[in-house]
Write a protein that holds these residues in place. Structure first.
Motif, PDB file in Angstrom:
ATOM      1  N   LEU A 130      -3.107   3.774  -2.772  1.00  0.00           N
ATOM      2  CA  LEU A 130      -2.782   3.053  -3.999  1.00  0.00           C
ATOM      3  C   LEU A 130      -2.202   1.701  -3.599  1.00  0.00           C
ATOM      4  N   SER A 131      -2.817   0.616  -4.088  1.00  0.00           N
ATOM      5  CA  SER A 131      -2.411  -0.741  -3.692  1.00  0.00           C
ATOM      6  C   SER A 131      -1.948  -1.542  -4.907  1.00  0.00           C
TER       7      SER A 131
ATOM      8  N   THR B  54       3.565  10.318   1.575  1.00  0.00           N
ATOM      9  CA  THR B  54       3.145   8.946   1.309  1.00  0.00           C
ATOM     10  C   THR B  54       3.811   7.967   2.270  1.00  0.00           C
ATOM     11  N   LEU B  55       3.019   7.060   2.819  1.00  0.00           N
ATOM     12  CA  LEU B  55       3.489   6.071   3.786  1.00  0.00           C
ATOM     13  C   LEU B  55       3.351   4.677   3.187  1.00  0.00           C
ATOM     14  N   ALA B  56       4.422   3.902   3.194  1.00  0.00           N
ATOM     15  CA  ALA B  56       4.372   2.521   2.717  1.00  0.00           C
ATOM     16  C   ALA B  56       3.753   1.631   3.796  1.00  0.00           C
ATOM     17  N   SER B  57       2.750   0.852   3.421  1.00  0.00           N
ATOM     18  CA  SER B  57       2.116  -0.094   4.327  1.00  0.00           C
ATOM     19  C   SER B  57       1.838  -1.375   3.532  1.00  0.00           C
TER      20      SER B  57
ATOM     21  N   ASN C 100       0.847  -1.195   0.000  1.00  0.00           N
ATOM     22  CA  ASN C 100       0.000   0.000   0.000  1.00  0.00           C
ATOM     23  C   ASN C 100       0.881   1.243   0.000  1.00  0.00           C
ATOM     24  N   LEU C 101       0.542   2.211  -0.824  1.00  0.00           N
ATOM     25  CA  LEU C 101       1.134   3.539  -0.762  1.00  0.00           C
ATOM     26  C   LEU C 101       0.030   4.466  -0.279  1.00  0.00           C
TER      27      LEU C 101
ATOM     28  N   TYR D 127      -6.997   1.738  -6.508  1.00  0.00           N
ATOM     29  CA  TYR D 127      -6.904   3.049  -5.866  1.00  0.00           C
ATOM     30  C   TYR D 127      -8.152   3.274  -5.035  1.00  0.00           C
ATOM     31  N   GLY D 128      -7.972   3.445  -3.724  1.00  0.00           N
ATOM     32  CA  GLY D 128      -9.070   3.699  -2.812  1.00  0.00           C
ATOM     33  C   GLY D 128      -9.168   5.177  -2.478  1.00  0.00           C
TER      34      GLY D 128
END
Length: 229
Positions: A221-222, A48-51, A31-32, A197-198
């Motif tokens: 964004l996944s 932006t956080l990477a998850s 996930n971004l 994209y959510g």
């Protein structure tokens, strides 16, 4: 009587065929995540956080070119703020990484490519419930390091009471999220590759009168890969 029997038989055969073509995938990926910072939904790429996410997705055909793709995911959202670098004497970094159980339901148009291979594009809504997550702050002041980590606190808001929000407070995040997805991907035999994209539609902070916070909504964004069961 014979036409009725033929219609029932044709419907049964069609349903059996679609059931055989239905697939369930275990999927996961990157996930971004980010949070909008304006009423127009703008985001700052630097935040932006990477998850990550993991879960299941079904592919339920409706005829040859359409399908419904419901899913159940454990997924991370959030954002980060950073001023300076960790090598500087004065430095600040804060990350918020809430974790949700999310239920997306996408309607997709499918383009057959080769045997057992399809390209799909579509969209649909999602609802999500916050269940965990961390807030982390770290930095330096005149070279002196500090750090703090806390569990994210969610409100006990009842989603059925539209004009009330229970359990509100400063620093408390709303438990329920909802929004829209745009999705595209490729199914090759038992393998799935997907981008999604959510676009969140509900504000993040609790409290009915925090008008400024109404601008802050999830954007994720996944990138996923999956395998069919």
């Amino acid at each position: 009587m014979k036409p009725l029997i033929m219609i029932v038989a044709a419907c049964s055969l069609s349903m059996a065929t679609m059931a055989q073509q239905s697939k369930v995938f275990i999927k996961g990926g990157l996930n971004l995540a980010n949070i909008s910072n304006s009423s127009d939904g703008d985001v700052d790429d630097a935040k932006t956080l990477a998850s990550w996410h993991v879960g299941v997705m079904a592919d339920l055909p409706i005829g040859q070119f359409f399908a419904i793709q419901p899913g159940l995911l454990f997924t991370g959202k959030g954002s980060k703020i950073q001023n300076g670098n960790s090598s500087d004497n004065n430095y600040y970094k804060a990350t918020t990484n809430p974790m949700y159980i999310e239920l997306p339901v996408n309607a997709v148009f499918k383009i057959p490519l080769e045997t057992n291979s399809q390209l799909f594009v579509g969209a649909g809504p999602y609802i999500a419930m916050g269940v965990a997550g961390k807030r982390k702050i770290e930095g330096k002041i005149l070279g002196v390091e500090y750090s703090r980590k806390d569990n994210i606190e969610f409100s006990n808001d009842d989603p059925t009471t539209l004009n009330e929000e229970e359990g509100v407070g400063l620093g408390i995040m709303r438990r329920f999220d909802a929004g829209l997805n745009a999705t595209a991907g490729l199914i090759i035999n038992k393998f799935l590759v997907q981008v999604n994209y959510g676009h969140g539609l509900t504000k993040l902070q609790s409290g009915a009168d925090n008008g400024e916070d109404n601008k802050n909504k999830h954007r994720v964004l996944s990138l996923s890969v999956g395998i069919g069961l």
